[in-house]
Motif scaffolding. Structure first.
Motif, PDB file in Angstrom:
ATOM      1  N   HIS A  83     -10.425  64.911  75.167  1.00  0.00           N
ATOM      2  CA  HIS A  83     -10.654  63.871  74.807  1.00  0.00           C
ATOM      3  C   HIS A  83     -11.388  64.071  73.124  1.00  0.00           C
ATOM      4  O   HIS A  83     -11.548  65.154  72.803  1.00  0.00           O
ATOM      5  CB  HIS A  83     -11.865  63.495  75.463  1.00  0.00           C
ATOM      6  CG  HIS A  83     -11.378  63.208  76.762  1.00  0.00           C
ATOM      7  ND1 HIS A  83     -11.904  62.105  77.042  1.00  0.00           N
ATOM      8  CD2 HIS A  83     -10.585  63.917  77.891  1.00  0.00           C
ATOM      9  CE1 HIS A  83     -11.634  61.311  78.377  1.00  0.00           C
ATOM     10  NE2 HIS A  83     -10.959  62.425  78.930  1.00  0.00           N
ATOM     11  N   PHE A  84     -11.276  63.197  72.041  1.00  0.00           N
ATOM     12  CA  PHE A  84     -11.968  63.450  70.721  1.00  0.00           C
ATOM     13  C   PHE A  84     -13.094  62.498  71.293  1.00  0.00           C
ATOM     14  O   PHE A  84     -13.757  61.809  70.703  1.00  0.00           O
ATOM     15  CB  PHE A  84     -11.496  62.931  69.695  1.00  0.00           C
ATOM     16  CG  PHE A  84     -12.207  63.192  68.555  1.00  0.00           C
ATOM     17  CD1 PHE A  84     -12.112  64.512  67.945  1.00  0.00           C
ATOM     18  CD2 PHE A  84     -13.432  62.516  67.609  1.00  0.00           C
ATOM     19  CE1 PHE A  84     -12.723  65.268  66.761  1.00  0.00           C
ATOM     20  CE2 PHE A  84     -13.827  63.354  66.357  1.00  0.00           C
ATOM     21  CZ  PHE A  84     -13.405  64.029  66.320  1.00  0.00           C
ATOM     22  N   ILE A  85     -14.497  63.828  70.906  1.00  0.00           N
ATOM     23  CA  ILE A  85     -16.242  63.532  71.102  1.00  0.00           C
ATOM     24  C   ILE A  85     -16.865  63.527  70.125  1.00  0.00           C
ATOM     25  O   ILE A  85     -18.489  63.309  70.687  1.00  0.00           O
ATOM     26  CB  ILE A  85     -16.381  64.550  72.816  1.00  0.00           C
ATOM     27  CG1 ILE A  85     -16.486  65.839  72.438  1.00  0.00           C
ATOM     28  CG2 ILE A  85     -15.608  63.581  73.980  1.00  0.00           C
ATOM     29  CD1 ILE A  85     -17.314  66.827  73.329  1.00  0.00           C
ATOM     30  N   GLY A  86     -16.496  63.790  68.668  1.00  0.00           N
ATOM     31  CA  GLY A  86     -17.007  63.646  67.816  1.00  0.00           C
ATOM     32  C   GLY A  86     -16.884  62.835  66.982  1.00  0.00           C
ATOM     33  O   GLY A  86     -16.236  61.942  67.525  1.00  0.00           O
ATOM     34  N   HIS A  87     -17.860  62.242  65.902  1.00  0.00           N
ATOM     35  CA  HIS A  87     -17.317  61.342  65.492  1.00  0.00           C
ATOM     36  C   HIS A  87     -16.329  61.740  63.794  1.00  0.00           C
ATOM     37  O   HIS A  87     -15.510  62.476  63.304  1.00  0.00           O
ATOM     38  CB  HIS A  87     -18.615  61.506  63.850  1.00  0.00           C
ATOM     39  CG  HIS A  87     -19.056  60.718  63.114  1.00  0.00           C
ATOM     40  ND1 HIS A  87     -18.576  58.813  63.173  1.00  0.00           N
ATOM     41  CD2 HIS A  87     -18.194  59.891  62.303  1.00  0.00           C
ATOM     42  CE1 HIS A  87     -18.490  58.347  62.110  1.00  0.00           C
ATOM     43  NE2 HIS A  87     -17.870  58.927  61.061  1.00  0.00           N
ATOM     44  N   LEU A  88     -15.127  60.669  64.478  1.00  0.00           N
ATOM     45  CA  LEU A  88     -14.225  60.645  64.210  1.00  0.00           C
ATOM     46  C   LEU A  88     -13.871  60.153  62.231  1.00  0.00           C
ATOM     47  O   LEU A  88     -14.278  59.261  62.474  1.00  0.00           O
ATOM     48  CB  LEU A  88     -12.914  60.164  64.927  1.00  0.00           C
ATOM     49  CG  LEU A  88     -11.406  60.294  64.289  1.00  0.00           C
ATOM     50  CD1 LEU A  88     -11.000  61.212  63.728  1.00  0.00           C
ATOM     51  CD2 LEU A  88     -10.704  59.866  65.336  1.00  0.00           C
ATOM     52  N   GLN A  89     -14.019  60.783  60.849  1.00  0.00           N
ATOM     53  CA  GLN A  89     -13.600  60.253  60.291  1.00  0.00           C
ATOM     54  C   GLN A  89     -12.351  59.989  59.861  1.00  0.00           C
ATOM     55  O   GLN A  89     -11.106  60.234  60.588  1.00  0.00           O
ATOM     56  CB  GLN A  89     -13.313  61.217  58.737  1.00  0.00           C
ATOM     57  CG  GLN A  89     -15.261  62.088  58.878  1.00  0.00           C
ATOM     58  CD  GLN A  89     -14.961  63.350  58.074  1.00  0.00           C
ATOM     59  OE1 GLN A  89     -14.442  64.220  57.835  1.00  0.00           O
ATOM     60  NE2 GLN A  89     -16.682  63.714  57.327  1.00  0.00           N
ATOM     61  N   LYS A  90     -12.085  59.122  58.639  1.00  0.00           N
ATOM     62  CA  LYS A  90     -10.815  58.661  59.122  1.00  0.00           C
ATOM     63  C   LYS A  90      -9.642  59.213  58.706  1.00  0.00           C
ATOM     64  O   LYS A  90      -8.733  59.075  58.617  1.00  0.00           O
ATOM     65  CB  LYS A  90     -11.148  56.941  58.195  1.00  0.00           C
ATOM     66  CG  LYS A  90      -9.861  56.122  57.843  1.00  0.00           C
ATOM     67  CD  LYS A  90      -9.670  54.728  57.426  1.00  0.00           C
ATOM     68  CE  LYS A  90      -9.963  54.121  55.923  1.00  0.00           C
ATOM     69  NZ  LYS A  90     -10.579  53.157  55.139  1.00  0.00           N
ATOM     70  N   ASN A  91      -9.865  60.002  57.716  1.00  0.00           N
ATOM     71  CA  ASN A  91      -9.423  61.158  57.052  1.00  0.00           C
ATOM     72  C   ASN A  91      -8.693  61.806  58.218  1.00  0.00           C
ATOM     73  O   ASN A  91      -7.024  62.493  57.187  1.00  0.00           O
ATOM     74  CB  ASN A  91      -9.626  61.794  55.782  1.00  0.00           C
ATOM     75  CG  ASN A  91     -10.717  62.133  56.479  1.00  0.00           C
ATOM     76  OD1 ASN A  91     -10.933  62.342  57.083  1.00  0.00           O
ATOM     77  ND2 ASN A  91     -11.297  63.522  55.184  1.00  0.00           N
ATOM     78  N   LYS A  92      -8.852  61.522  58.689  1.00  0.00           N
ATOM     79  CA  LYS A  92      -8.494  63.182  59.935  1.00  0.00           C
ATOM     80  C   LYS A  92      -7.609  61.759  61.540  1.00  0.00           C
ATOM     81  O   LYS A  92      -7.282  62.684  62.608  1.00  0.00           O
ATOM     82  CB  LYS A  92      -9.741  63.309  60.493  1.00  0.00           C
ATOM     83  CG  LYS A  92     -10.162  64.318  59.941  1.00  0.00           C
ATOM     84  CD  LYS A  92      -9.726  65.927  59.296  1.00  0.00           C
ATOM     85  CE  LYS A  92     -10.357  67.002  58.577  1.00  0.00           C
ATOM     86  NZ  LYS A  92     -11.696  67.423  59.114  1.00  0.00           N
ATOM     87  N   ALA A  93      -7.841  60.585  61.170  1.00  0.00           N
ATOM     88  CA  ALA A  93      -7.294  59.889  62.232  1.00  0.00           C
ATOM     89  C   ALA A  93      -6.196  60.082  62.389  1.00  0.00           C
ATOM     90  O   ALA A  93      -5.291  59.768  63.146  1.00  0.00           O
ATOM     91  CB  ALA A  93      -7.111  58.653  61.863  1.00  0.00           C
TER      92      ALA A  93
END
Length: 234
Positions: A83-93
């Motif tokens: 699970h990714f539980i932090g704030h996901l930046q679009k450039n890390k998608a």
């Protein structure tokens, strides 16, 4: 106790607390999945719980750090749900789409589109919309009605499967306030993700997970209660 014994006792204490919360509210313990927040934990501590088969769902908040850990020889052999539980930046998608099974913190449609664009053919990634439960400007997420609007929009996607809500309660809030906040999200969750569908409500962290489970959380996120060196008995 040595370190391994401490970790095993921590896990048992958490399990006992989850069991008591479910018993108090006549819930089936199998409805609740422990999400072990491994993002700040030492590798060796995480490996202890993995070797004992105690954790299956793990939470990380940094894409690069998670990639390095879970693709390494020591960790890749364990079939965990990431699970990714932090704030996901679009450039890390793009990288997140390759590694993770869940994104628990979506708060905008553009990031969801970026995930969908980069998902391997046939891979479905589960997504929770993050509801903002505090007035802190640094807190990610959307106010509840905006979160519900985003959830409805996400249902138009094919490989990003929206299936619930996640929220982080104000730190140190009194129990009555926690119950009110959690209850509001639970009511919206039941309307937007009815029973019988695949659905997850991720409320509660180490200091408030018992209250959250009593109020209906099915995916509490627990880190320090598992990995801290010294804990009071729950």
């Amino acid at each position: 106790m040595n370190r391994e014994e401490t970790l095993l006792q921590n896990f048992q204490d958490v399990q006992n607390a989850l069991s008591a919360a479910c018993k108090k509210t006549a819930r089936n313990l199998r409805e609740v999945t422990l999400l072990a927040v491994t993002k700040y934990a030492q590798d060796q501590d995480v490996l202890v719980l993995l070797r004992h088969g105690l954790i299956r769902h793990v939470g990380e908040s940094r894409v690069q750090q998670a990639w390095a850990r879970w693709t390494s020889e020591d960790f890749a052999k364990y079939p965990v749900v990431k699970h990714f539980i932090g704030h996901l930046q679009k450039n890390k998608a793009a990288k997140a789409a390759q590694l993770f099974d869940f994104i628990d913190s979506l708060d905008n449609f553009d990031t969801a589109l970026a995930l969908e664009k980069h998902l391997p053919p046939g891979k479905i990634i589960r997504a929770l919309v993050q509801v903002k439960l505090t007035d802190r400007e640094t807190q990610s997420g959307l106010m509840l009605e905006d979160a519900r609007t985003l959830a409805a929009k996400l249902k138009t996607l094919t490989q990003v499967k929206v299936c619930g809500y996640m929220g982080i309660a104000p730190q140190g809030a009194p129990e009555a306030e926690l119950r009110s906040l959690f209850g509001r999200v639970k009511r919206a969750f039941d309307q937007d993700f009815p029973p019988g569908t695949e659905r997850y409500l991720s409320l509660g962290m180490s200091e408030d997970f018992v209250t959250a489970v009593e109020e209906g959380s099915s995916l509490p996120r627990i880190g320090s209660r598992l990995f801290a060196a010294n804990l009071e008995v729950l």
